[in-house]
Design a protein around this motif. Structure first.
Motif, PDB file in Angstrom:
ATOM      1  N   PRO A 125      28.229  -7.226  33.389  1.00  0.00           N
ATOM      2  CA  PRO A 125      27.246  -6.657  32.460  1.00  0.00           C
ATOM      3  C   PRO A 125      27.629  -5.217  32.111  1.00  0.00           C
ATOM      4  N   PRO A 126      27.021  -4.657  31.065  1.00  0.00           N
ATOM      5  CA  PRO A 126      27.158  -3.219  30.829  1.00  0.00           C
ATOM      6  C   PRO A 126      26.624  -2.475  32.050  1.00  0.00           C
ATOM      7  N   LYS A 127      27.004  -1.209  32.194  1.00  0.00           N
ATOM      8  CA  LYS A 127      26.615  -0.442  33.379  1.00  0.00           C
ATOM      9  C   LYS A 127      25.095  -0.418  33.544  1.00  0.00           C
ATOM     10  N   GLN A 128      24.641  -0.914  34.689  1.00  0.00           N
ATOM     11  CA  GLN A 128      23.229  -0.909  35.055  1.00  0.00           C
ATOM     12  C   GLN A 128      23.131  -0.685  36.550  1.00  0.00           C
ATOM     13  N   THR A 129      21.963  -0.309  37.011  1.00  0.00           N
ATOM     14  CA  THR A 129      21.738  -0.149  38.437  1.00  0.00           C
ATOM     15  C   THR A 129      20.550  -0.983  38.878  1.00  0.00           C
ATOM     16  N   THR A 130      20.514  -1.287  40.159  1.00  0.00           N
ATOM     17  CA  THR A 130      19.381  -2.002  40.737  1.00  0.00           C
ATOM     18  C   THR A 130      18.232  -1.024  40.943  1.00  0.00           C
ATOM     19  N   ARG A 131      17.117  -1.537  41.405  1.00  0.00           N
ATOM     20  CA  ARG A 131      15.958  -0.674  41.656  1.00  0.00           C
ATOM     21  C   ARG A 131      16.241   0.344  42.759  1.00  0.00           C
ATOM     22  N   ASP A 132      17.227   0.033  43.589  1.00  0.00           N
ATOM     23  CA  ASP A 132      17.578   0.934  44.684  1.00  0.00           C
ATOM     24  C   ASP A 132      18.738   1.857  44.325  1.00  0.00           C
ATOM     25  N   GLY A 133      19.184   1.803  43.067  1.00  0.00           N
ATOM     26  CA  GLY A 133      20.234   2.700  42.611  1.00  0.00           C
ATOM     27  C   GLY A 133      21.650   2.216  42.815  1.00  0.00           C
ATOM     28  N   PHE A 134      21.836   0.942  43.203  1.00  0.00           N
ATOM     29  CA  PHE A 134      23.175   0.393  43.376  1.00  0.00           C
ATOM     30  C   PHE A 134      23.707  -0.111  42.030  1.00  0.00           C
ATOM     31  N   GLU A 135      25.020  -0.036  41.854  1.00  0.00           N
ATOM     32  CA  GLU A 135      25.630  -0.678  40.684  1.00  0.00           C
ATOM     33  C   GLU A 135      25.211  -2.138  40.693  1.00  0.00           C
ATOM     34  N   LEU A 136      24.844  -2.669  39.530  1.00  0.00           N
ATOM     35  CA  LEU A 136      24.156  -3.957  39.464  1.00  0.00           C
ATOM     36  C   LEU A 136      24.936  -5.097  40.103  1.00  0.00           C
ATOM     37  N   GLN A 137      26.251  -5.160  39.872  1.00  0.00           N
ATOM     38  CA  GLN A 137      27.017  -6.283  40.395  1.00  0.00           C
ATOM     39  C   GLN A 137      27.173  -6.208  41.914  1.00  0.00           C
ATOM     40  N   LEU A 138      27.494  -5.034  42.429  1.00  0.00           N
ATOM     41  CA  LEU A 138      27.582  -4.891  43.880  1.00  0.00           C
ATOM     42  C   LEU A 138      26.216  -5.095  44.517  1.00  0.00           C
ATOM     43  N   GLY A 139      25.188  -4.549  43.884  1.00  0.00           N
ATOM     44  CA  GLY A 139      23.840  -4.646  44.434  1.00  0.00           C
ATOM     45  C   GLY A 139      23.319  -6.064  44.479  1.00  0.00           C
ATOM     46  N   THR A 140      23.577  -6.830  43.426  1.00  0.00           N
ATOM     47  CA  THR A 140      23.094  -8.212  43.356  1.00  0.00           C
ATOM     48  C   THR A 140      23.983  -9.159  44.140  1.00  0.00           C
ATOM     49  N   ASN A 141      25.273  -9.140  43.818  1.00  0.00           N
ATOM     50  CA  ASN A 141      26.193 -10.131  44.360  1.00  0.00           C
ATOM     51  C   ASN A 141      26.461  -9.948  45.854  1.00  0.00           C
ATOM     52  N   HIS A 142      26.524  -8.692  46.297  1.00  0.00           N
ATOM     53  CA  HIS A 142      26.822  -8.459  47.709  1.00  0.00           C
ATOM     54  C   HIS A 142      25.658  -7.895  48.508  1.00  0.00           C
ATOM     55  N   LEU A 143      25.163  -6.709  48.144  1.00  0.00           N
ATOM     56  CA  LEU A 143      24.187  -6.031  48.994  1.00  0.00           C
ATOM     57  C   LEU A 143      22.879  -6.803  49.117  1.00  0.00           C
ATOM     58  N   GLY A 144      22.400  -7.391  48.029  1.00  0.00           N
ATOM     59  CA  GLY A 144      21.176  -8.181  48.098  1.00  0.00           C
ATOM     60  C   GLY A 144      21.331  -9.363  49.040  1.00  0.00           C
ATOM     61  N   HIS A 145      22.476 -10.045  48.946  1.00  0.00           N
ATOM     62  CA  HIS A 145      22.721 -11.190  49.823  1.00  0.00           C
ATOM     63  C   HIS A 145      22.998 -10.757  51.258  1.00  0.00           C
ATOM     64  N   PHE A 146      23.666  -9.631  51.431  1.00  0.00           N
ATOM     65  CA  PHE A 146      23.867  -9.090  52.780  1.00  0.00           C
ATOM     66  C   PHE A 146      22.517  -8.881  53.457  1.00  0.00           C
ATOM     67  N   ALA A 147      21.603  -8.232  52.741  1.00  0.00           N
ATOM     68  CA  ALA A 147      20.283  -7.955  53.311  1.00  0.00           C
ATOM     69  C   ALA A 147      19.516  -9.246  53.582  1.00  0.00           C
ATOM     70  N   LEU A 148      19.544 -10.170  52.624  1.00  0.00           N
ATOM     71  CA  LEU A 148      18.814 -11.432  52.800  1.00  0.00           C
ATOM     72  C   LEU A 148      19.329 -12.198  54.007  1.00  0.00           C
ATOM     73  N   THR A 149      20.649 -12.268  54.148  1.00  0.00           N
ATOM     74  CA  THR A 149      21.233 -12.978  55.286  1.00  0.00           C
ATOM     75  C   THR A 149      20.819 -12.342  56.605  1.00  0.00           C
ATOM     76  N   GLY A 150      20.882 -11.016  56.664  1.00  0.00           N
ATOM     77  CA  GLY A 150      20.494 -10.334  57.890  1.00  0.00           C
ATOM     78  C   GLY A 150      19.041 -10.557  58.265  1.00  0.00           C
ATOM     79  N   LEU A 151      18.187 -10.641  57.257  1.00  0.00           N
ATOM     80  CA  LEU A 151      16.750 -10.806  57.504  1.00  0.00           C
ATOM     81  C   LEU A 151      16.354 -12.253  57.813  1.00  0.00           C
ATOM     82  N   LEU A 152      17.232 -13.207  57.464  1.00  0.00           N
ATOM     83  CA  LEU A 152      16.935 -14.621  57.721  1.00  0.00           C
ATOM     84  C   LEU A 152      17.762 -15.206  58.862  1.00  0.00           C
ATOM     85  N   LEU A 153      18.728 -14.458  59.358  1.00  0.00           N
ATOM     86  CA  LEU A 153      19.663 -15.030  60.325  1.00  0.00           C
ATOM     87  C   LEU A 153      18.980 -15.535  61.586  1.00  0.00           C
ATOM     88  N   ASP A 154      17.883 -14.901  61.979  1.00  0.00           N
ATOM     89  CA  ASP A 154      17.189 -15.357  63.185  1.00  0.00           C
ATOM     90  C   ASP A 154      16.618 -16.758  63.029  1.00  0.00           C
TER      91      ASP A 154
END
Length: 310
Positions: free
Chosen positions: A102-131
């Protein structure tokens, strides 16, 4: 000759709970549909709940919808909390949702949109559901990457991770997809002694989905001409994910993609990823940075003393 693994090879999924992100369309929808048709209880984890409900209505089986916006860590935490109230355990977590170039955008937390969505969002979700996955023998985390992780400019730009100084949409996408693999392999290393949950990756090759809506205009112009020659339908593109999620022979740390030439299309097979994706120091550095950015710490994955002496 590539083994012709297809949907009919999916084992019975009765009694299993599968959470699929980005499941209202494209690869995610096809993944969720196939799992539900084979008996799984499937959760469509989607940003737009109404579109999720419309997608659920098109799937035959036990399907529910969970609101999840990967561009907001608050939403990720809320979704994880709700899933904890609804499910005692989870068998499959499929990190499928993504954005591409996409054109340059950021997530609500200020991350670049692609890194924030594709990696960081899933990293957080996995960590919070792993138990919810760790107690389940045979549970899996499947993360969807891309052949773009192999492109010449693919790298983790730790000196400008959010592309604040300049922005290259293709390189930012490649960074996010390389991050998916670095995460997959580091997670598997951490899970290895546990013996219950494994981390696997997949990629769809070139598939006809809505993911390309943000591609440059010239690419979108020629896509209808060359696309049918080198790409495949979304249902075929979902097969590597489905095999990674359900094949009894799949091993932690494997990477599945189309087995055809260039991995553009074809039936799923185990494929190699780029040399740098296997760099353990790079995996660990990205993990540490991801923990810091998301404030998510993964639960202890080593078996406790009581489990070791059983």
């Amino acid at each position: 000759m590539t083994e012709q693994w297809a949907e009919q090879n999916i084992p019975d999924q009765q009694g299993r709970v599968a959470v699929v992100t980005g499941a209202n369309t494209g690869l995610g929808f096809e993944t969720a549909r196939a799992l539900a048709e084979h008996g799984a209880r499937v959760v469509l984890a989607v940003r737009d709940a109404e579109k999720g409900k419309q997608a659920a209505a098109r799937i035959s089986g036990d399907v529910t919808v969970q609101a999840l916006d990967l561009t907001s860590l608050e939403s990720v935490r809320d979704a994880a909390a709700e899933l904890h109230t609804k499910h005692a355990t989870i068998d499959l977590l499929i990190n499928n949702a993504g954005v591409m170039m996409p054109p340059k955008q950021t997530t609500r937390d200020g991350f670049e949109l692609q890194l924030g969505t594709n990696h960081l969002g899933h990293f957080a979700l996995t960590g919070l559901l792993l138990d919810l996955l760790l107690p389940v023998p045979g549970s899996r985390v499947v993360t969807v990457s891309s052949i773009a992780h192999r492109t010449g400019g693919a790298a983790i730009h730790f000196d400008d991770l959010q592309w604040d100084r300049s922005y290259d949409r293709s390189a930012a996408y490649a960074q996010s997809k390389l991050a998916n693999l670095l995460f997959t392999y580091e997670l598997q290393r951490r899970l290895a002694l546990r013996g219950t949950t494994v981390s696997v990756a997949a990629h769809p090759g070139l598939s006809n989905t809505e993911l390309g809506r943000d591609l440059p205009a010239v690419v979108r112009l020629i896509a209808p001409v060359i696309g049918p020659l080198i790409s495949q339908p979304a249902a075929m593109g979902a097969l590597p994910t489905l095999r990674a999620a359900t094949d009894p022979a799949a091993l932690g740390g494997q990477y599945y993609g189309p087995g055809g030439r260039g991995e553009f299309r074809g039936h799923p097979a185990v494929v190699p990823s780029s040399p740098q994706s296997y760099d353990r120091a790079l995996q660990q550095r990205l993990w540490s940075v991801s923990e810091e950015l998301t404030s998510v710490k993964f639960p202890e994955t080593q078996p406790n003393l009581a489990e070791r002496t059983k």
